[in-house]
Scaffold this active site. Sequence first.
Site, PDB file in Angstrom:
ATOM      1  CB  THR A 162      -0.755   0.093   1.185  1.00 54.29           C
ATOM      2  OG1 THR A 162      -1.693  -1.118   1.267  1.00 54.29           O
ATOM      3  CG2 THR A 162      -1.826   1.215   1.325  1.00 54.29           C
ATOM      4  CG  ASN A 163       1.959   3.636  -2.958  1.00 51.32           C
ATOM      5  OD1 ASN A 163       3.115   3.430  -2.952  1.00 51.32           O
ATOM      6  ND2 ASN A 163       1.660   2.949  -4.269  1.00 51.32           N
ATOM      7  CG  HIS A 167       7.094   3.256  -5.169  1.00 52.72           C
ATOM      8  ND1 HIS A 167       7.654   2.876  -6.217  1.00 52.72           N
ATOM      9  CD2 HIS A 167       5.799   2.746  -4.967  1.00 52.72           C
ATOM     10  CE1 HIS A 167       6.541   2.494  -6.922  1.00 52.72           C
ATOM     11  NE2 HIS A 167       5.305   2.643  -6.459  1.00 52.72           N
TER      12      HIS A 167
HETATM   13  N1  APR Z   1      -9.161  -4.260   5.408  1.00 57.61           N
HETATM   14  C1  APR Z   1      -9.218  -4.976   4.156  1.00 57.61           C
HETATM   15  N2  APR Z   1      -9.298  -4.332   2.983  1.00 57.61           N
HETATM   16  C2  APR Z   1      -9.396  -3.127   3.003  1.00 57.61           C
HETATM   17  C3  APR Z   1      -9.547  -2.439   3.876  1.00 57.61           C
HETATM   18  C4  APR Z   1      -9.490  -2.812   5.156  1.00 57.61           C
HETATM   19  N3  APR Z   1      -9.325  -2.106   6.473  1.00 57.61           N
HETATM   20  N4  APR Z   1      -9.823  -1.263   3.556  1.00 57.61           N
HETATM   21  C5  APR Z   1     -10.075  -1.024   2.137  1.00 57.61           C
HETATM   22  N5  APR Z   1      -9.851  -2.586   1.827  1.00 57.61           N
HETATM   23  C6  APR Z   1      -9.714  -3.099   0.399  1.00 57.61           C
HETATM   24  C7  APR Z   1     -11.006  -2.469  -0.425  1.00 57.61           C
HETATM   25  O1  APR Z   1     -12.130  -3.006  -0.260  1.00 57.61           O
HETATM   26  C8  APR Z   1     -10.368  -2.824  -1.886  1.00 57.61           C
HETATM   27  O2  APR Z   1     -10.805  -4.210  -2.183  1.00 57.61           O
HETATM   28  O3  APR Z   1      -8.644  -2.814  -0.275  1.00 57.61           O
HETATM   29  C9  APR Z   1      -8.963  -2.966  -1.401  1.00 57.61           C
HETATM   30  C10 APR Z   1      -8.204  -2.237  -2.475  1.00 57.61           C
HETATM   31  O4  APR Z   1      -7.999  -2.369  -3.869  1.00 57.61           O
HETATM   32  P1  APR Z   1      -8.118  -1.246  -4.885  1.00 57.61           P
HETATM   33  O5  APR Z   1      -8.984  -0.392  -4.732  1.00 57.61           O
HETATM   34  O6  APR Z   1      -8.446  -2.063  -6.244  1.00 57.61           O
HETATM   35  O7  APR Z   1      -6.273  -0.828  -5.062  1.00 57.61           O
HETATM   36  P2  APR Z   1      -5.473  -1.533  -5.747  1.00 57.61           P
HETATM   37  O8  APR Z   1      -5.415  -1.175  -7.030  1.00 57.61           O
HETATM   38  O9  APR Z   1      -5.446  -3.063  -5.340  1.00 57.61           O
HETATM   39  O10 APR Z   1      -4.198  -0.819  -4.973  1.00 57.61           O
HETATM   40  C11 APR Z   1      -4.162  -1.079  -3.406  1.00 57.61           C
HETATM   41  O11 APR Z   1      -1.701  -1.160  -3.618  1.00 57.61           O
HETATM   42  O12 APR Z   1      -0.121  -0.548  -5.440  1.00 57.61           O
HETATM   43  C12 APR Z   1      -0.740  -0.008  -4.046  1.00 57.61           C
HETATM   44  O13 APR Z   1      -1.296   2.368  -4.485  1.00 57.61           O
HETATM   45  C13 APR Z   1      -1.897   1.016  -4.453  1.00 57.61           C
HETATM   46  O14 APR Z   1      -1.922   1.925  -2.163  1.00 57.61           O
HETATM   47  C14 APR Z   1      -2.682   1.040  -3.240  1.00 57.61           C
HETATM   48  C15 APR Z   1      -2.858  -0.366  -2.989  1.00 57.61           C
END
Ligand code: APR
Length: 316
Positions: free
Chosen positions: A123-124, A179
Amino acid sequence: MHTSFMPKIACIGAGNVGATVAQYCLELELGNVVLTDIVDGLPQGKALDMTEAGPIRNYSTCCIGTNDYKDIAGADIVVITAGLPRKPGMTRLDLLEKNGNIIAGICKEIKQHAPGAIVIMVTNPLDVMVGLAHATLGFPDNRVLGMAGCLDSARMRAFVAMELNVSMKNVDTMVLGSHGDAMVPLPQYTTVSGIPITELLPKERIDAIIARTRDGGGEIVRLLKTGSAYYAPAAGAARMVQAIVRNERQVLPCAALLKGAYGLHDIFMGVPCILGTNGVEEILTLDLSKEELEALHHSAQEVREGMDGLKQLGLL
Ligand code: APR
């Protein structure tokens, strides 16, 4: 199903990056995967879908989806991809607050349910989130690390291969630092079958490759228009999982806790690490030019500002 002696890999966040990490780990048979998310049905649906792909893709590793952290009990590795991307109008501090709260909450669950795990942050803002995870988890330094250098290096490898029209497999590189815009790509450690690219390309082409690498995430966002990169980020995380579960002792650039290396103390930053069973087995110190070292320290300054932001928000 053959479940014995398989490592247990928990992917927290079943979004684009998390689900793709799960898919790569399953396909490489690195371990059984527990996909976790707060959204009801999302991890369950994706896990079932990936299980149903198994007979065709020829893997026997299992995947379950859950909203309950009890299911990550005993995980050997936890990959954290939960969180929000930065949206238009959101400041860096807004993102820090949102993702900082999410990561702190998740790390408390990991500490309770998987106290022996090696934790890989995705996560970023990466270097700050891994610092927060380290503080919240209280795990040994070698068991908390971040994925960014694998992604940034992979992008640079791809760009060098495209420029020279050679196999990507022949290209090796090192991208250090934080990053983002302040990352530190190292041309003299970028080689094609051992030949430094400084002997194969003029300076302006190398500079253009470095600029494209720095902008790698932005280029994908502009193309997709909604959403951000996930295949290459997930591949970077799965690469780290592989090095650890197979005790490969691969040298990979990872965000690791620095305690004096490169003149930096108590900060997470991308540096070359040997990855094996214990997570970060060793940090390698490269010989850097004065400019590169300065760039690394500039990178560290950005990470420190992020950590200060977390303190302001009461998260540290
Ligand atoms: N617990 C579990 N899951 C969570 C929580 C939490 N407290 N809060 C949010 N989520 C889940 C969301 O429901 C979502 O399914 O995190 C997921 C994030 O997925 P996307 O929105 O598709 O984001 P994604 O493209 O996967 O990127 C996630 O990785 O590369 C990094 O910058 C990017 O910070 C970002 C992370």
